[in-house]
Design a protein around this motif. Structure first.
Motif, mmCIF file in Angstrom:
data_model
loop_
_atom_site.group_PDB
_atom_site.id
_atom_site.type_symbol
_atom_site.label_atom_id
_atom_site.label_comp_id
_atom_site.label_asym_id
_atom_site.label_seq_id
_atom_site.Cartn_x
_atom_site.Cartn_y
_atom_site.Cartn_z
ATOM 1 N N ASN A 86 0.839 -1.209 0.000
ATOM 2 C CA ASN A 86 0.000 0.000 0.000
ATOM 3 C C ASN A 86 0.869 1.251 0.000
ATOM 4 N N THR A 87 0.245 2.405 0.133
ATOM 5 C CA THR A 87 0.975 3.672 0.072
ATOM 6 C C THR A 87 1.919 3.862 1.255
ATOM 7 N N HIS A 88 1.725 3.075 2.325
ATOM 8 C CA HIS A 88 2.603 3.155 3.493
ATOM 9 C C HIS A 88 3.772 2.176 3.389
ATOM 10 N N GLY A 89 3.848 1.474 2.248
ATOM 11 C CA GLY A 89 4.935 0.517 2.052
ATOM 12 C C GLY A 89 4.731 -0.795 2.764
ATOM 13 N N MET A 90 3.481 -1.091 3.179
ATOM 14 C CA MET A 90 3.193 -2.334 3.884
ATOM 15 C C MET A 90 2.723 -3.408 2.906
#
Length: 468
Positions: free
Chosen positions: A344-348
Motif C-alpha cells: 500500500n501507500t505506506h509501504g506495507m
C-alpha cells in the motif's frame, strides 16, 4: 520508504524482545523442571544462551556484510548455490515457505493464549453453557466468545499494521517496555521470596516413561531443546533489515534484545524454582501466577495475568508483522510468489498480510471445532524444522563467505573470529536439529510440511527468469 518511516535501534530491539518473550515464559519454568533438576535447568540455559548468542552474532555479521539479502535467515538458502540456478531458487523458496508456515501457525498460538489469559478477567470466555447444537456439533458460549476475541485481535492487528510500520512498531515498543519492566519487578520480588530449600535436591535424577533413570547430561540435553523455543524470534530485527534506519542497528538490536530476553528468562525460571517447591511447580498449570500469589496474594496474580495480556499483545503485533514480511521480502529476492510484492501507500505488504491472516483465521476456528484444534496442534508439532533449518542455513552461509574470503579483503582478523563463531553456531544448530527431531515421525512430518510448497513452485520460476 522515507527515512522518517524507518525503524530505529530501540524499536528493532523491542521487536526482538517482544517476539522472544511471549507466552512461553509463563509455562517454561514448569516444563523445564519436569525434564531436569534445578542444576540441569541452569546448565541448559547457559548452553542454549551461548549457542543462540553465536547464532545471533552470525545474523548480525551477515546483515552488515550482505545488506542486499534482507528478509530473514531463510533467505541465505539461495546463496548456497549458483546464482539463478534451479537449486538456488528452489532452496530459497522451500526454506521461506517452511519458515512462513511455521510463523503463521505460531501467531495463532499466541492469539489463542491471549484469549485464555483474558478469561482471568472475563470468566464468560470459559462458560460451558450450550449456545446451540446442529447434529453432533455443539457450540458453547465460551467457545463462541473466544472465537470472537481471537478474530478481533487478529484483524485489529492486521489493520493497525496496514497504517504503517512505524506506528505498529511504536505500539509494540510500548507493550514490550511495559512487560520488561513488569518482569524485572517480578525478578526483584522473587529475590526476596526465594527459599534455598525449594531447590533441594539441586542435582537429582529424572525418570522416563519406562521408569529408567535420566542422568544430569541427558537432563541438560532435554532441557536445552526446550529452552531453544524461548529464543525463537531472535532473528526478528534481521527480517526487517531493509526497513532499518541503519544496518548496524540491526546487529545491535539483535544482540541487545537477546541479552535482555536471556536475563528475563534465566532470572524468572531460576527464581520461580525458589518460590515454589519442586512438586508444586511441576504440577502447576500457571507457575508464574502461582509463584507471585504466594507472595502478593490474589492481587499479585491478577496483576501478572494483566502483564501476560500486554506481553501477548506485543508479541501478536510483532509476529504478524514478521510473518507478512517474510514472503514479501522473499518475493523481492525472486524466490517467492510475485503476488506477495503488492504493497500500500505506506509501504506495507498488503497481499502478504491478507493471505497470512486469512490462513490464520482458519486456525482461529480451532476455538470452535475440536477437529481443527487437533489439526492445529499437529501443524505446530511438526513445524520444528521450519525454525531450526533457517538458523542452520545462516551459519553455513557465514562459513561459506569466511572460507571464500568474500567481503573480508582487508579484515583477516575479523575473518578468523567470524569463522570460529560460525562454526560454533553450525555445531549448535546441527545438535538441536538432531535432538529436536530424534523421533522419525516428527522428522518425516516436518519434511512433509516443508515440501508442501512445491505445488506453487512453478509460479516462482517464472518470476525468477525475469530477475536473472
Amino acid at each position: 520508504m522515507s527515512q522518517t518511516n524507518k525503524l530505529g535501534l530501540w524499536v528493532l530491539t523491542a521487536l526482538v524482545v517482544g517476539n522472544m518473550v511471549g507466552s512461553g515464559i509463563f509455562m517454561l519454568p514448569r516444563t523445564l523442571l519436569e525434564v531436569a533438576s534445578p542444576a540441569g535447568v541452569m546448565l541448559a540455559w547457559g548452553l542454549t544462551g551461548l549457542g543462540v548468542l553465536a547464532t545471533a552474532l552470525v545474523f548480525g555479521s551477515l546483515v552488515i556484510r550482505k545488506p542486499s539479502l534482507s528478509g530473514g535467515p531463510q533467505i541465505y538458502a539461495k546463496e548456497l548455490f549458483k546464482s539463478g540456478s534451479h537449486a538456488s531458487i528452489f532452496s530459497g523458496f522451500i526454506s521461506t515457505w517452511g519458515y512462513w508456515i511455521g510463523n503463521l501457525a505460531g501467531n495463532i498460538a499466541i492469539i489463542t493464549t491471549f484469549a485464555s489469559y483474558l478469561s482471568t478477567f472475563f470468566p464468560a470466555l470459559t462458560n460451558q453453557q450450550v449456545l446451540f447444537s446442529v447434529g453432533t456439533f455443539t457450540l458453547k458460549v465460551g467457545n463462541a466468545l473466544t472465537f470472537i476475541v481471537c478474530t478481533l485481535l487478529l484483524w485489529g492487528t492486521h489493520f493497525l499494521i496496514l497504517t504503517g510500520i512505524k506506528g505498529a512498531g511504536k505500539i509494540n515498543f510500548i507493550a514490550t517496555a511495559t512487560k520488561v519492566i513488569g518482569f524485572l519487578l517480578f525478578i526483584i520480588i522473587g529475590l526476596f521470596a526465594f527459599q534455598k530449600s525449594n531447590i533441594v535436591p539441586f542435582v537429582a535424577p529424572r525418570f522416563d516413561d519406562a521408569g529408567e533413570t535420566i542422568g544430569l547430561l541427558s537432563q541438560i540435553n532435554n532441557a536445552a531443546v526446550s529452552t531453544l523455543w524461548a529464543f525463537l524470534g531472535v532473528e526478528s530485527a534481521m527480517v526487517f533489515a531493509s526497513r532499518a534506519k541503519k544496518q548496524a542497528d540491526v546487529k545491535r538490536a539483535t544482540i541487545l534484545g537477546l541479552l535482555i530476553a536471556l536475563t528475563i528468562y534465566i532470572g524468572i525460571s531460576t527464581l520461580v524454582m525458589g518460590m515454589l517447591n519442586q512438586e508444586a511447580l511441576i504440577h502447576s498449570e500457571k507457575p508464574l501466577i502461582d509463584a507471585i500469589e504466594t507472595v502478593l496474594g490474589p492481587i499479585g496474580a491478577k496483576s501478572l495475568a494483566g502483564l501476560g495480556l500486554i506481553s501477548l499483545l506485543g508479541s501478536t503485533i510483532g509476529w504478524i508483522m514478521l510473518s507478512a514480511e517474510v514472503p514479501y521480502q522473499a518475493a523481492k529476492q525472486g524466490i517467492f510468489l510475485s503476488s506477495f510484492l503488492k504493497e500500500n501507500t505506506h509501504g506495507m505488504p498488503t497481499f502478504s498480510l491478507v493471505v497470512t491472516n486469512s490462513l490464520g483465521q482458519l486456525f482461529v476456528f480451532s476455538t470452535i471445532f475440536n477437529s481443527i484444534s487437533a489439526a492445529f496442534d499437529f501443524v505446530i508439532y511438526i513445524a520444528t524444522l521450519s525454525y531450526l533449518i533457517p538458523y542452520f542455513i545462516s551459519s553455513v552461509y557465514q562459513m561459506k563467505i569466511v572460507v571464500t574470503g568474500e567481503t573480508y579483503n582487508l579484515e583477516p582478523r575479523s575473518r578468523w573470529s567470524d569463522g570460529i563463531i560460525a562454526l560454533l553456531s553450525t555445531i549448535y544448530s546441527v545438535w538441536v536439529i538432531i535432538a529436536g527431531t530424534a523421533d522419525m515421525k516428527t522428522f518425516a512430518l516436518g519434511m512433509l510440511l516443508l515440501f508442501s510448497g512445491v505445488f506453487f513452485y512453478r509460479n516462482v520460476t517464472k518470476l525468477a527468469k525475469q530477475n536473472y
